[in-house]
Design a protein around this motif. Structure first.
Motif, PDB file in Angstrom:
ATOM      1  N   THR A   1       0.801  -1.229   0.000  1.00 39.57           N
ATOM      2  CA  THR A   1       0.000   0.000   0.000  1.00 39.57           C
ATOM      3  C   THR A   1       0.830   1.274   0.000  1.00 39.57           C
ATOM      4  O   THR A   1       0.375   2.317  -0.454  1.00 39.57           O
ATOM      5  CB  THR A   1      -0.982  -0.004   1.189  1.00 39.57           C
ATOM      6  OG1 THR A   1      -1.946   1.018   1.024  1.00 39.57           O
ATOM      7  CG2 THR A   1      -0.265   0.156   2.517  1.00 39.57           C
ATOM      8  N   GLY A   2       2.078   1.231   0.506  1.00 40.82           N
ATOM      9  CA  GLY A   2       2.939   2.417   0.435  1.00 40.82           C
ATOM     10  C   GLY A   2       2.370   3.592   1.199  1.00 40.82           C
ATOM     11  O   GLY A   2       2.210   3.540   2.421  1.00 40.82           O
ATOM     12  N   THR A   3       2.020   4.660   0.506  1.00 43.69           N
ATOM     13  CA  THR A   3       1.452   5.851   1.136  1.00 43.69           C
ATOM     14  C   THR A   3      -0.044   5.735   1.385  1.00 43.69           C
ATOM     15  O   THR A   3      -0.652   6.669   1.907  1.00 43.69           O
ATOM     16  CB  THR A   3       1.695   7.091   0.263  1.00 43.69           C
ATOM     17  OG1 THR A   3       1.081   6.888  -1.009  1.00 43.69           O
ATOM     18  CG2 THR A   3       3.184   7.359   0.085  1.00 43.69           C
ATOM     19  N   ALA A   4      -0.643   4.624   0.985  1.00 48.81           N
ATOM     20  CA  ALA A   4      -2.102   4.390   1.085  1.00 48.81           C
ATOM     21  C   ALA A   4      -2.883   5.217   0.075  1.00 48.81           C
ATOM     22  O   ALA A   4      -4.097   5.353   0.182  1.00 48.81           O
ATOM     23  CB  ALA A   4      -2.633   4.647   2.498  1.00 48.81           C
ATOM     24  N   ILE A   5      -2.219   5.718  -0.954  1.00 46.19           N
ATOM     25  CA  ILE A   5      -2.916   6.579  -1.904  1.00 46.19           C
ATOM     26  C   ILE A   5      -4.088   5.869  -2.582  1.00 46.19           C
ATOM     27  O   ILE A   5      -5.160   6.453  -2.773  1.00 46.19           O
ATOM     28  CB  ILE A   5      -1.925   7.156  -2.951  1.00 46.19           C
ATOM     29  CG1 ILE A   5      -2.608   8.213  -3.813  1.00 46.19           C
ATOM     30  CG2 ILE A   5      -1.307   6.056  -3.802  1.00 46.19           C
ATOM     31  CD1 ILE A   5      -1.629   8.992  -4.681  1.00 46.19           C
ATOM     32  N   LEU A   6      -3.935   4.573  -2.901  1.00 45.37           N
ATOM     33  CA  LEU A   6      -5.026   3.864  -3.568  1.00 45.37           C
ATOM     34  C   LEU A   6      -6.178   3.584  -2.605  1.00 45.37           C
ATOM     35  O   LEU A   6      -7.344   3.590  -3.010  1.00 45.37           O
ATOM     36  CB  LEU A   6      -4.513   2.574  -4.207  1.00 45.37           C
ATOM     37  CG  LEU A   6      -3.470   2.764  -5.313  1.00 45.37           C
ATOM     38  CD1 LEU A   6      -3.041   1.412  -5.881  1.00 45.37           C
ATOM     39  CD2 LEU A   6      -4.000   3.664  -6.432  1.00 45.37           C
TER      40      LEU A   6
END
Length: 284
Positions: free
Chosen positions: A158-163
């Motif tokens: 998810t990384g930055t949770a942008i999606l």
């Protein structure tokens, strides 16, 4: 922490080729700088792992440029600190309209919203995951098309949770993110909280952390982790679920296709620059 800053000076006409090459060497994005008094030339900068010495980075980049038959004027390298790196690329990341009326705003940039716009604020120590990358944009487009009336969105890596934040704007009620990187998982949680979005973010392995089923699964990764995910992710999905994958660069497209066609049917493919993004359903 330190990084190796690698700069390539070349003719402006080869920007896309050099940027594509950089994308295969690092996930941190690249910076494009104009050269005063030389409008036909550009300097492209990216940041590599400091565990690899400067000289080795220079040799690697020069070899890759030569192998790709890309003409260039100069390659330089230098070691920089976290602060140098962070401040360098941060100034280039601007608010981005990721979907009609949906703006991704970096936390460090001012933005005055127009009437009817929805703002998602992202803070990050990486340029990737701020909405500027072609893979993020393509994922958002396919989410808007295939995410309607979905109930559970699972974002792998998810990384930055942008999606996840985009899924929230689209009205998907249950949001789950998984990332093996503790710093990424912590950043995802902070971004969800900053946007008042209720999401569950796990740090760890997908199989051990998530035991439910999702009807929309996102995997904006790269080819190697996709090879691991594609054979088994179906067991984490509902029968009619949609899997959206990205991070597939032109040079590795044929390499990943057998992993896709063995288990999945392609509903749609988007290509932005050198990147391929696909919406998949489970093969019958």
């Amino acid at each position: 922490m330190k990084w190796i800053e690698i700069s390539v000076t070349a003719e402006r006409v080869v920007i896309d080729e050099v940027t594509t090459l950089f994308d295969t060497l690092t996930a941190n994005g690249s910076i494009e700088e104009d050269i005063p008094e030389e409008p036909d030339k550009v300097r492209l900068v990216f940041y590599g792992d400091a565990n690899i010495p400067e000289a080795a980075w220079q040799e690697r980049v020069e070899n890759e440029l030569s192998r790709a038959k890309i003409n260039y004027d100069e390659v330089t390298t230098k070691t920089v600190t976290d602060d140098d790196w962070y401040n360098s690329w941060q100034q280039y990341i601007q608010p981005t309209e990721i979907l009609p009326g949906v703006i991704i705003k970096p936390a460090w940039q001012a933005y005055e919203a127009s009437e009817g716009e929805t703002i998602i604020e992202i803070d990050s120590e990486l340029s990737f995951g701020t909405g500027a990358h072609e893979t993020t944009q393509a994922c958002a487009e396919l989410m808007a098309k295939y995410g309607k009336e979905k109930k559970v969105c699972l974002d792998i890596g998810t990384g930055t949770a942008i999606l996840l934040l985009i899924a929230h704007v689209l009205g998907i009620p249950e949001l789950i993110g998984v990332d093996i990187d503790p710093e990424a998982a912590a950043q995802a949680q902070k971004n969800c909280k900053a946007n008042a979005v209720d999401a569950t973010v796990y740090c760890g392995d997908l199989d051990s952390e998530f035991h439910g089923k999702a009807d929309l699964v996102m995997a904006n990764l790269t080819v190697d982790p996709l090879k691991i995910v594609l054979p088994g992710i179906g067991k984490k999905m509902t029968k009619d679920g949609i899997l959206i994958i990205s991070g597939i660069i032109d040079e590795r497209y044929e390499e990943i296709m057998p992993y896709i066609t063995a288990h999945w049917q392609i509903k749609e493919e988007l290509v932005k620059g050198p990147w391929h993004t696909l919406a998949l359903v489970q093969a019958e």
